[in-house]
Structures are given as structure tokens and as C-alpha cells.
Design a protein around this motif. Structure first.
Motif, PDB file in Angstrom:
ATOM      1  N   ALA A 185       0.861  -1.194   0.000  1.00 47.36           N
ATOM      2  CA  ALA A 185       0.000   0.000   0.000  1.00 47.36           C
ATOM      3  C   ALA A 185       0.887   1.230   0.000  1.00 47.36           C
ATOM      4  O   ALA A 185       0.868   2.057   0.910  1.00 47.36           O
ATOM      5  N   THR A 224      -6.497   4.667  -2.190  1.00 47.35           N
ATOM      6  CA  THR A 224      -7.752   4.215  -1.611  1.00 47.35           C
ATOM      7  C   THR A 224      -8.792   5.330  -1.522  1.00 47.35           C
ATOM      8  O   THR A 224      -9.909   5.098  -1.063  1.00 47.35           O
ATOM      9  N   GLY A 276     -12.555   3.697  -4.963  1.00 48.28           N
ATOM     10  CA  GLY A 276     -12.766   2.306  -4.618  1.00 48.28           C
ATOM     11  C   GLY A 276     -12.582   1.292  -5.714  1.00 48.28           C
ATOM     12  O   GLY A 276     -12.864   0.120  -5.495  1.00 48.28           O
ATOM     13  N   SER A 317      -8.008   2.776  -9.316  1.00 46.19           N
ATOM     14  CA  SER A 317      -7.953   4.015  -8.536  1.00 46.19           C
ATOM     15  C   SER A 317      -6.546   4.601  -8.508  1.00 46.19           C
ATOM     16  O   SER A 317      -6.377   5.822  -8.595  1.00 46.19           O
ATOM     17  N   THR A 340      -7.110  -2.235  -4.474  1.00 53.40           N
ATOM     18  CA  THR A 340      -8.363  -1.658  -3.991  1.00 53.40           C
ATOM     19  C   THR A 340      -9.507  -2.171  -4.852  1.00 53.40           C
ATOM     20  O   THR A 340      -9.523  -1.954  -6.056  1.00 53.40           O
ATOM     21  N   ASN A 394      -2.048  -6.161  -7.405  1.00 53.41           N
ATOM     22  CA  ASN A 394      -1.519  -4.853  -7.028  1.00 53.41           C
ATOM     23  C   ASN A 394      -0.347  -4.441  -7.908  1.00 53.41           C
ATOM     24  O   ASN A 394       0.725  -4.065  -7.424  1.00 53.41           O
TER      25      ASN A 394
END
Length: 576
Positions: A11, A72, A75, A79, A281, A290
Motif C-alpha cells: 500500500a 484508496t 474504490g 484508482s 483496492t 496490485n
């Protein structure tokens, strides 16, 4: 079948990608989301407030994005892609389910002529003949098209068609020199990570000379279930490979993993995998990779370089560097809307690739001009001015490559004294509320005069009855707005000076209606009769142009800004 996914789910923000964004101010990027981009486990959208439907404008509003905003914020699994584009200065939208793909249709608020870059992320439904023609015309006339395919047999909705087939069919009738490998063709499903067999052409705007930096050998793309691309320089000499499979040969026409081409004044970029563009996300039971945030690869860098090139940035890869500035805007007109605001309008410029934005310059001596605003439209409300002062204006145009035009003509206006009388006008009307929720209809009144006015007992009418009566003590300040919604329950959070209709409805017809505001004595203060031309688009209001101008005509709000409406705010989203 679903492609294999790695468990790397960092993240982390994209590093090294925050650079000056002024060159892309208001350049619109449209993510197509109406061809089953959320079928099965797929989630190739910026944001969806309800499962399976990506709304036109992601929420929260992109105006709230800063350099530190995480992906984030929205959604969808695209994104990160969208948030990073906004950080660069681009404006992003989705083309939701139920929309239309057209080119040159003024009745369609999301007609492709309103955008600079169109992204097609792994479509799972075939494009109709009319849709293919519109997309091809968009490219031929200067648009940038990003084709994001996936491996063969990635049919998410089980209709017998997957993205390589659908994108190949899209290219029927044009000579772009690109082909995604499908069915029994070789290299139609493979993993290759890292994939960094780069072109030796140092002018490549994708990997060597991109707007946001150079890709790194040993990083490159992280491909997890990809098809390859075959290029055909005979069909189109501008069809070029930029990255090849590890088992491929640099400069070969086969085993290409990232390619570009051109058509007319437009540009095309193509990749055979959606994993590098997606993030972790997601919702609604989707499963995503990811790829965007994996620091092992240059996925984000390469995609952002591609969008910048598609939007007009210089470099090789098919198409030459754009050094031609737009023509100067013409017909600039300035008029004082109040003691603190001047309304401007002008005739659009033209450009060999496309106009990105307009710069407004202001002076009080007609000699020294300073930039005060930038807009994508052909009107602007310059506010916060001093009463009884003459202001001079000029406008220039920018294209996406940063070329600025010559000055327009100079126009001036003198703001009246602050004691000028109040003048209340109908400024914005939403008759075709989003999602058929009639409670969301609204009528915005603005006092464009120089003094406040008590509007107690004033009424808002439709063609047959009074729908709202303003309560005792209601005062509308100079330069301020008040909004009447059909129901108080639909007033958006944070909207100031808004009320629910006292009758519980506004009864605004989508096919046309007469709207008026009358004072307590029954005298009509302002009125407007609209037609279905201005009320035929779901969620899009009609607004004065220039905004808050007593002499302005009503236009679709989307011709003034990217937002569908702006109740209680100026068309550009700022406060009254």
C-alpha cells in the motif's frame, strides 16, 4: 480463467512521479467502463458507488486530491491509475454503463470530442459498429487511445468474446498495424516479470524519453497473464514496439508487449495485460492484482508516460513532437456581473492536436498583465474584484504539449459601485436528476447585484404552480446564491444556503418546463423556459454562461466544467 496473482500488495504511493502538472491542466482522460469492466472477478474501473456501475465522476471529488492522497481515495482497482493522473494535473472521468460512445454528437455530454485521451481497459463486450466508428474517428482527429488487453481466454462474462478478440475487432477497417495474439496464435498467454527488453530507440516516449522519466532495465513491466502484440510496419510505418518479451528479439515485429502507433493526428498505445495498471483496492467480490504499486516494476511510470504521450507530449513512438501552438482565442468579451465580478467569454482556439486549456490574464492599467486563472471552457467568472474599477483582460490557449498561443484581443469592463441595486437571476437548474431521484432536482438563484435583498415571501414557480415560498427573514447577499431542492433530504452534504421546496416538489419536466421566480407581490423577477436539449442528460444541469451573468445564456453544465452540476457553488466549483 483468472490469471495467477502474486501476493505482493504494497500500500505504497508511486515514487518519483510528482512533477509539475500545469501542462496537463484540465486535459480530460476518459476511462471506458460500460463494456463489462466489472464482470466476474474483474474491476477495471476508477470507482463504483454501487456494484457493477462506475459513476461518471469518481467520489469523493477529484478536486480534493493532493500530493499525499492515497489510491484508496477511490474504490476501484484502477484508482491508483486515476489518482496519479489527477496528481499530474489531468482530469479523469468514467464512461458508465448505459452511456453512449459517439464522436461529434453535441447531444451527448460525454461525446468523445470532449476528451483528449480514451482508455479502454480490458473490454468484455464487443463494441458495436457505431461505437467502433466513433472511436476510430476520435483517434483520426487527434485523440489519444490506450488499448489495455489481457491474455487469451480472459472472457469474464462468458459471452464467448475476450479482450484480445474485442480490441482486434475494434481495429477493423483501420491501418494501425497492431494485433493482439488470440486463440491458437503463439504467445497469447504468458507471465514475464520483470519484462524489460526495451527498444534501442532512445527517443521512445514510453521507456527512454518519457514525460515522467526513464524506465529501468531489470524492472520494466510486471506481466502476470499477458498476451503479446504483433506489429505490422507495412500497414502502418509508425507502428512501433517499445518492450518485448524476454524470449523475444528487440526490433522484431512479434512478441511485443508494449506498442504504439498513429492514425491521422491521433495516437494509439497498446499493452497485452491489465495487471500492471490495476491495484489491490476493489470491492463487490472482485479479485485484483496490485501491479501499479509493486516497487519491483516500472508499471506506473510506463503507463503515465504513455498517457502523457497520448495527450500530446513530444517524443518518438509514432508521431512527431508537437511544437505548433494553438491559434489565438478571438472575440473576447468582458462584462461586469456585479461590483466584485466580471464575466468573460471568447471564441475557441484551434490546434493541430488539440487545445488543452485557456489562460486568463488581467490588468488594471492595460499595460502590465498577470495570469489569474486557467480553464478548459470558453468562459470564466473573475471574482473578488474591487468596485468602481476598470479591469482589462486577455486570453491565450495552451495545447497538451505546453505550447501557448498569441494573445486574444483585449477587452475591458468596469465594476459598478458596491451600492448598485440587488439583481436576482435564475442561474442553474437541474431538471434531469441523477438516478431518477426527483428529490434531487434543484433551482439556484444568484444575486448578481451590489447589495443584499430580502426575499421573504418570494416564490419559485414551474409552469403551473408555486413550488416554494421563501421563509420570513430570508436575505440573499450581494454576489451570493441560494438553492431550492425538491426535498431537503437530497441536499448534498456541505452545500450552504440550500433549502427544501416548501411544497415538497419542484416538478421539473425532462422534456421542457417554464421556471420563474416572483416577488411577494407576484411580479416576475426572472424566468426561463428550457427545452429537452438542456434537460436530456441524466445528472447534468443547465447553467448560465458566463456563470452568474444576468445576460448569459443557459448551456449544459458539462460545457463549463467536468462536474455535472454545482449547486450553491460557481460552475468551476469555487464558493460564491
Amino acid at each position: 480463467m483468472r490469471k495467477l496473482f502474486r501476493s505482493l500488495c504494497f500500500a505504497l504511493p508511486v515514487i518519483g512521479l510528482m512533477e509539475p502538472s500545469s501542462a496537463w491542466a484540465q486535459t480530460k482522460v476518459l476511462f471506458e467502463a460500460m463494456h463489462a469492466q466489472t464482470a466476474g472477478n474483474a474491476d477495471w474501473v476508477l470507482d463504483e458507488d454501487s456494484c457493477g456501475t462506475a459513476q461518471r465522476f469518481p467520489t469523493p471529488a477529484q478536486s480534493g486530491i493532493t500530493a499525499s492522497t492515497p489510491e484508496t481515495y477511490w474504490g476501484g482497482a484502477f484508482s491508483s491509475f486515476g489518482v496519479d493522473l489527477v496528481k499530474k494535473g489531468f482530469s479523469v472521468e468514467s464512461l458508465p454503463t448505459g452511456s453512449r460512445i459517439t464522436y461529434g454528437d453535441a447531444s451527448n455530454a460525454q461525446d468523445l470530442t470532449n476528451y483528449k485521451v480514451l482508455i479502454l481497459p480490458e473490454p468484455n463486450i464487443r463494441y458495436t459498429t457505431a461505437e467502433r466508428s466513433a472511436i476510430q474517428a476520435f483517434v483520426r482527429n487527434g485523440g489519444g487511445l490506450f488499448l489495455i488487453s489481457d491474455h487469451w481466454n480472459s472472457d469474464r462474462n462468458n459471452d464467448g468474446w475476450d479482450s484480445p478478440e474485442i480490441l482486434n475487432e475494434l481495429m477493423t477497417g483501420v491501418s494501425w498495424g497492431l494485433h493482439f495474439q488470440e486463440n491458437t496464435e503463439p504467445d497469447n498467454w504468458f507471465n514475464d516479470n520483470p519484462n524489460s527488453k526495451f527498444t534501442t530507440d532512445t527517443s521512445s516516449p514510453i521507456v527512454h524519453a518519457g514525460a515522467y522519466g526513464k524506465a529501468t532495465v531489470g524492472k520494466g513491466l510486471g506481466l502476470f497473464g499477458s498476451t503479446s502484440i504483433t506489429i505490422n510496419p507495412t500497414a502502418n510505418p509508425n507502428a512501433k514496439g517499445h518492450v518485448w518479451m524476454t524470449t523475444g528479439t528487440v526490433g522484431a515485429n512479434t512478441r511485443v508487449t508494449f506498442a504504439t502507433s498513429t492514425d491521422g493526428t491521433g495516437r494509439i498505445a497498446a499493452i497485452g495485460d491489465s495487471s500492471p495498471a490495476e491495484d489491490a483496492t476493489n470491492g463487490c467480490g472482485h479479485t485484483t492484482h496490485n501491479g501499479w504499486n509493486e516497487t519491483l516494476y516500472d508499471n506506473a511510470l510506463i503507463h503515465l508516460n504513455a498517457v502523457a504521450w497520448l495527450a500530446g507530449a513530444g517524443g518518438g513512438g509514432g508521431g512527431s513532437s508537437d511544437t505548433t501552438p494553438p491559434t489565438a482565442p478571438s472575440g473576447l468579451s468582458a462584462s461586469a456581473a456585479s461590483s466584485s465580478q466580471v464575466s468573460l467569454s471568447w471564441t475557441a482556439s484551434t490546434d493541430n492536436v488539440g487545445v488543452a486549456s485557456y489562460n486568463i490574464y488581467r490588468s488594471t492599467d492595460n499595460a502590465s498583465f498577470s495570469a489569474v486563472a486557467s480553464t478548459s471552457g470558453t468562459s470564466h467568472a473573475d471574482s473578488g474584484l474591487t468596485a468602481s474599477t476598470t479591469y482589462y483582460y486577455r486570453v491565450t490557449a495552451d495545447d497538451a504539449a505546453g505550447n501557448e498561443s498569441a494573445n486574444s484581443n483585449t477587452s475591458s469592463a468596469t465594476t459598478p459601485a458596491a451600492s448598485s441595486p440587488a439583481k436576482v437571476i435564475l442561474n442553474e437548474i437541474l431538471a434531469n436528476e441523477s438516478g431518477s431521484v426527483t428529490a434531487g432536482e434543484f433551482i439556484e438563484l444568484v444575486n448578481v447585484g451590489g447589495t443584499s435583498i430580502d426575499i421573504s415571501g418570494w416564490k419559485v414557480w414551474d409552469s403551473s404552480a408555486a413550488r416554494h415560498t421563501f421563509a420570513t427573514g430570508t436575505v440573499l447577499g450581494a454576489g451570493k446564491a441560494i438553492v431550492v431542492f425538491a426535498a431537503a433530504s437530497s441536499i448534498p452534504s456541505g452545500t450552504t444556503n440550500a433549502v427544501g421546496a416548501s411544497s415538497g416538489q419542484l416538478n421539473l419536466s425532462n422534456s421542457g418546463e417554464a421556471v420563474s421566480v416572483r416577488n411577494a407581490a407576484g411580479t416576475t423577477i426572472d424566468s426561463y423556459t428550457y427545452s429537452s436539449t438542456l434537460s436530456g442528460t441524466d445528472g447534468v444541469s443547465m447553467n448560465r454562461s458566463p456563470d452568474a451573468s444576468a445576460t448569459g445564456s443557459f448551456v449544459l453544465h458539462t460545457s463549463l466544467s467536468t462536474a455535472g452540476s454545482s449547486p450553491g457553488k460557481r460552475a468551476n466549483g469555487t464558493a460564491f
